[in-house]
Design an enzyme around this catalytic site. Structure first.
Site, PDB file in Angstrom:
ATOM      1  N   VAL A 126      -4.012   5.679  19.735  1.00  0.00           N
ATOM      2  CA  VAL A 126      -5.008   5.573  20.812  1.00  0.00           C
ATOM      3  C   VAL A 126      -6.389   5.148  20.293  1.00  0.00           C
ATOM      4  O   VAL A 126      -7.235   4.712  21.064  1.00  0.00           O
ATOM      5  CB  VAL A 126      -5.140   6.893  21.619  1.00  0.00           C
ATOM      6  CG1 VAL A 126      -3.840   7.230  22.313  1.00  0.00           C
ATOM      7  CG2 VAL A 126      -5.610   8.051  20.736  1.00  0.00           C
ATOM      8  N   SER A 157     -10.179  20.942  27.930  1.00  0.00           N
ATOM      9  CA  SER A 157      -9.718  22.228  27.400  1.00  0.00           C
ATOM     10  C   SER A 157     -10.694  23.291  27.847  1.00  0.00           C
ATOM     11  O   SER A 157     -11.888  23.012  28.047  1.00  0.00           O
ATOM     12  CB  SER A 157      -9.690  22.195  25.861  1.00  0.00           C
ATOM     13  OG  SER A 157      -9.655  23.509  25.342  1.00  0.00           O
ATOM     14  N   TYR A 213     -13.318  20.368  17.920  1.00  0.00           N
ATOM     15  CA  TYR A 213     -12.391  20.282  19.059  1.00  0.00           C
ATOM     16  C   TYR A 213     -13.093  20.584  20.388  1.00  0.00           C
ATOM     17  O   TYR A 213     -13.033  19.757  21.319  1.00  0.00           O
ATOM     18  CB  TYR A 213     -11.188  21.209  18.819  1.00  0.00           C
ATOM     19  CG  TYR A 213     -10.160  21.173  19.914  1.00  0.00           C
ATOM     20  CD1 TYR A 213      -9.292  20.091  20.043  1.00  0.00           C
ATOM     21  CD2 TYR A 213     -10.052  22.214  20.827  1.00  0.00           C
ATOM     22  CE1 TYR A 213      -8.344  20.053  21.067  1.00  0.00           C
ATOM     23  CE2 TYR A 213      -9.112  22.188  21.840  1.00  0.00           C
ATOM     24  CZ  TYR A 213      -8.261  21.102  21.958  1.00  0.00           C
ATOM     25  OH  TYR A 213      -7.329  21.065  22.968  1.00  0.00           O
ATOM     26  N   ALA A 220     -16.197  20.338  21.035  1.00  0.00           N
ATOM     27  CA  ALA A 220     -17.169  19.251  21.265  1.00  0.00           C
ATOM     28  C   ALA A 220     -16.462  18.032  21.848  1.00  0.00           C
ATOM     29  O   ALA A 220     -16.968  17.382  22.780  1.00  0.00           O
ATOM     30  CB  ALA A 220     -17.864  18.890  19.952  1.00  0.00           C
ATOM     31  N   SER A 221     -15.278  17.741  21.329  1.00  0.00           N
ATOM     32  CA  SER A 221     -14.544  16.567  21.836  1.00  0.00           C
ATOM     33  C   SER A 221     -14.127  16.786  23.287  1.00  0.00           C
ATOM     34  O   SER A 221     -14.143  15.862  24.105  1.00  0.00           O
ATOM     35  CB  SER A 221     -13.322  16.272  20.958  1.00  0.00           C
ATOM     36  OG  SER A 221     -12.287  17.219  21.165  1.00  0.00           O
ATOM     37  N   LYS A 222     -13.767  18.011  23.626  1.00  0.00           N
ATOM     38  CA  LYS A 222     -13.296  18.283  24.987  1.00  0.00           C
ATOM     39  C   LYS A 222     -14.458  18.360  25.986  1.00  0.00           C
ATOM     40  O   LYS A 222     -14.308  18.011  27.158  1.00  0.00           O
ATOM     41  CB  LYS A 222     -12.440  19.553  25.002  1.00  0.00           C
ATOM     42  CG  LYS A 222     -11.148  19.410  24.197  1.00  0.00           C
ATOM     43  CD  LYS A 222     -10.301  18.243  24.714  1.00  0.00           C
ATOM     44  CE  LYS A 222      -8.973  18.106  24.021  1.00  0.00           C
ATOM     45  NZ  LYS A 222      -8.139  17.039  24.603  1.00  0.00           N
ATOM     46  N   ILE A 245      -1.732  26.883  25.591  1.00  0.00           N
ATOM     47  CA  ILE A 245      -0.431  26.405  26.086  1.00  0.00           C
ATOM     48  C   ILE A 245       0.571  26.355  24.927  1.00  0.00           C
ATOM     49  O   ILE A 245       0.249  25.914  23.817  1.00  0.00           O
ATOM     50  CB  ILE A 245      -0.580  24.997  26.722  1.00  0.00           C
ATOM     51  CG1 ILE A 245      -1.734  24.978  27.744  1.00  0.00           C
ATOM     52  CG2 ILE A 245       0.736  24.571  27.369  1.00  0.00           C
ATOM     53  CD1 ILE A 245      -1.626  25.963  28.884  1.00  0.00           C
TER      54      ILE A 245
HETATM   55  N1  LIG Z   1      -1.665  23.332  23.617  1.00  0.00           N
HETATM   56  C1  LIG Z   1      -2.807  23.858  24.015  1.00  0.00           C
HETATM   57  O1  LIG Z   1      -3.022  25.085  23.944  1.00  0.00           O
HETATM   58  C2  LIG Z   1      -3.890  22.991  24.596  1.00  0.00           C
HETATM   59  C3  LIG Z   1      -5.005  23.624  25.156  1.00  0.00           C
HETATM   60  C4  LIG Z   1      -6.015  22.838  25.687  1.00  0.00           C
HETATM   61  C5  LIG Z   1      -5.909  21.461  25.680  1.00  0.00           C
HETATM   62  N2  LIG Z   1      -4.810  20.885  25.111  1.00  0.00           N
HETATM   63  C6  LIG Z   1      -4.771  19.428  25.093  1.00  0.00           C
HETATM   64  O2  LIG Z   1      -3.564  18.962  25.653  1.00  0.00           O
HETATM   65  C7  LIG Z   1      -3.223  17.704  25.070  1.00  0.00           C
HETATM   66  C8  LIG Z   1      -1.771  17.740  24.613  1.00  0.00           C
HETATM   67  O3  LIG Z   1      -1.638  18.751  23.638  1.00  0.00           O
HETATM   68  P1  LIG Z   1      -0.236  19.411  23.286  1.00  0.00           P
HETATM   69  O4  LIG Z   1      -0.482  20.868  23.246  1.00  0.00           O
HETATM   70  O5  LIG Z   1       0.840  18.862  24.129  1.00  0.00           O
HETATM   71  O6  LIG Z   1      -0.110  18.926  21.779  1.00  0.00           O
HETATM   72  P2  LIG Z   1       1.080  18.187  20.992  1.00  0.00           P
HETATM   73  O7  LIG Z   1       0.622  18.197  19.581  1.00  0.00           O
HETATM   74  O8  LIG Z   1       2.388  18.773  21.336  1.00  0.00           O
HETATM   75  O9  LIG Z   1       1.009  16.706  21.586  1.00  0.00           O
HETATM   76  C9  LIG Z   1      -0.003  15.804  21.275  1.00  0.00           C
HETATM   77  C10 LIG Z   1       0.606  14.418  21.220  1.00  0.00           C
HETATM   78  O10 LIG Z   1      -0.455  13.485  20.941  1.00  0.00           O
HETATM   79  C11 LIG Z   1       0.049  12.538  20.012  1.00  0.00           C
HETATM   80  N3  LIG Z   1      -1.036  11.930  19.246  1.00  0.00           N
HETATM   81  C12 LIG Z   1      -1.830  12.518  18.328  1.00  0.00           C
HETATM   82  N4  LIG Z   1      -2.670  11.617  17.792  1.00  0.00           N
HETATM   83  C13 LIG Z   1      -2.402  10.435  18.393  1.00  0.00           C
HETATM   84  C14 LIG Z   1      -2.938   9.124  18.262  1.00  0.00           C
HETATM   85  N5  LIG Z   1      -3.918   8.857  17.391  1.00  0.00           N
HETATM   86  N6  LIG Z   1      -2.437   8.134  19.038  1.00  0.00           N
HETATM   87  C15 LIG Z   1      -1.422   8.381  19.914  1.00  0.00           C
HETATM   88  N7  LIG Z   1      -0.872   9.605  20.066  1.00  0.00           N
HETATM   89  C16 LIG Z   1      -1.363  10.620  19.325  1.00  0.00           C
HETATM   90  C17 LIG Z   1       0.972  13.356  19.111  1.00  0.00           C
HETATM   91  O11 LIG Z   1       1.868  12.543  18.370  1.00  0.00           O
HETATM   92  C18 LIG Z   1       1.644  14.273  20.115  1.00  0.00           C
HETATM   93  O12 LIG Z   1       2.842  13.718  20.616  1.00  0.00           O
HETATM   94  C19 LIG Z   1      -4.235  17.461  23.950  1.00  0.00           C
HETATM   95  O13 LIG Z   1      -5.239  16.590  24.401  1.00  0.00           O
HETATM   96  C20 LIG Z   1      -4.797  18.832  23.701  1.00  0.00           C
HETATM   97  O14 LIG Z   1      -6.077  18.796  23.166  1.00  0.00           O
HETATM   98  C21 LIG Z   1      -3.796  21.602  24.583  1.00  0.00           C
END
Ligand SMILES: NC(=O)c1ccc[n+]([C@@H]2O[C@H](COP(=O)([O-])OP(=O)(O)OC[C@H]3O[C@@H](n4cnc5c(N)ncnc54)[C@H](O)[C@@H]3O)[C@@H](O)[C@H]2O)c1
Length: 251
Positions: A63, A141, A154, A156-158, A187
């Site tokens: 991305v 987030s 993290y 800060a990014s969100k 999650i």
């Molecule tokens: N799991 C949590 O507790 C939680 C909480 C708040 C927010 N989030 C957000 O939810 C989103 C999904 O998280 P998740 O928990 O499913 O994590 P995950 O690690 O299971 O999935 C993240 C996906 O992003 C892909 N990815 C990472 N870097 C990439 C790049 N440079 N280009 C393309 N793809 C890339 C990974 O390969 C992976 O498949 C994220 O943005 C995360 O910050 C998650």
């Protein structure tokens, strides 16, 4: 079905929330252009989407890379004729105190979590403007709203994602492009699997609904925002967090 014949570009589909969202959107009739830097589970996802009677286009892509992101839209439009929505889910976490966070780590988190989302919003916009409609859903987030005691890059990014979402909602409203975000709490995905047992237990205790969320809890909120049921919703951030507020101390 809520998304019959809609075309969704979804990032982060190889695992976690992105994968579950691709599955749910396909069950609701959407065709999926699935983006991820990893591809080991893409074939399995394609089978699932096709079993729902829909279509899946695998788009391996980092991305951070603007040219690759541009190419995703070209491929999706070539295959499906148009794109109706972009769901930005790809992201990475980082949980070190500031003195142990390198500049490179800070830049890595910002590049993936912020510039990656910027790239998809930027290259979707010309298509959406032309068709005078479109939907953008970003993943923030709870830490981007309240902060966190577990490292600053993290959150800060969100927080940046929330600013980008609200700003683009204003900017793109004249073209009937809706821009919203979902702010997940804790999650149960691979991202959280990286936490140790002590951290996980500490999280569960502090969640008012007394459980970590599941990927599906987030996907359902995304489905609502993607559907016409949310046709009057833009510039908002929906928290899906079981009432969780991040701790002010490092657990
Ligand atoms: N799991 C949590 O507790 C939680 C909480 C708040 C927010 N989030 C957000 O939810 C989103 C999904 O998280 P998740 O928990 O499913 O994590 P995950 O690690 O299971 O999935 C993240 C996906 O992003 C892909 N990815 C990472 N870097 C990439 C790049 N440079 N280009 C393309 N793809 C890339 C990974 O390969 C992976 O498949 C994220 O943005 C995360 O910050 C998650």
């Amino acid at each position: 079905m809520l998304l019959t014949d809609k075309v969704a570009v979804i990032t982060g589909v190889n695992s976690g929330i992105g994968r579950k969202t691709a599955e749910l959107f396909a069950q609701q009739g959407a065709k999926i252009a699935g983006v991820d830097i990893r591809t080991d589970r893409m074939e399995e996802l394609k089978d699932h989407v096709e079993a729902c009677g829909s279509e899946f286009l695998a788009c391996p892509c980092d991305v951070r890379d603007a040219e690759s992101v541009k190419a995703v839209f070209k491929q999706a439009v070539k295959r499906f004729g148009h794109v109706d929505m972009v769901v930005n889910i790809a992201g990475v976490s980082s949980d070190r105190p500031i003195t142990r966070t390198t500049t490179e780590e800070f830049e890595r988190v910002m590049d993936i979590n912020v510039k990656g989302v910027f790239n998809f919003c930027k290259f979707a916009t010309p298509y959406f403007k032309k068709q005078r409609q479109g939907v953008i859903i970003n993943t923030a987030s709870v830490t981007g709203i309240y902060g966190s005691g577990m490292g600053c890059p993290y959150p800060a990014s969100k927080a940046a994602i929330i600013g980008m979402t609200k700003s683009l909602a204003f900017e793109l409203a004249p073209w009937n492009i809706r821009v919203n975000a979902v702010a997940p709490g804790v999650i149960n995905t691979e991202m959280v699997a990286a936490l140790n047992e002590k951290q996980k237990q500490s999280f569960a205790k502090t969640i008012p609904l007394k459980r970590m969320g599941e990927a599906e809890d987030i996907s359902r909120a995304m489905l609502y925002l993607a559907s016409d049921w949310a046709s009057y919703v833009t510039g908002t951030v929906i928290s899906v967090d079981g009432g969780y507020r991040p701790s002010t101390v490092n657990p």
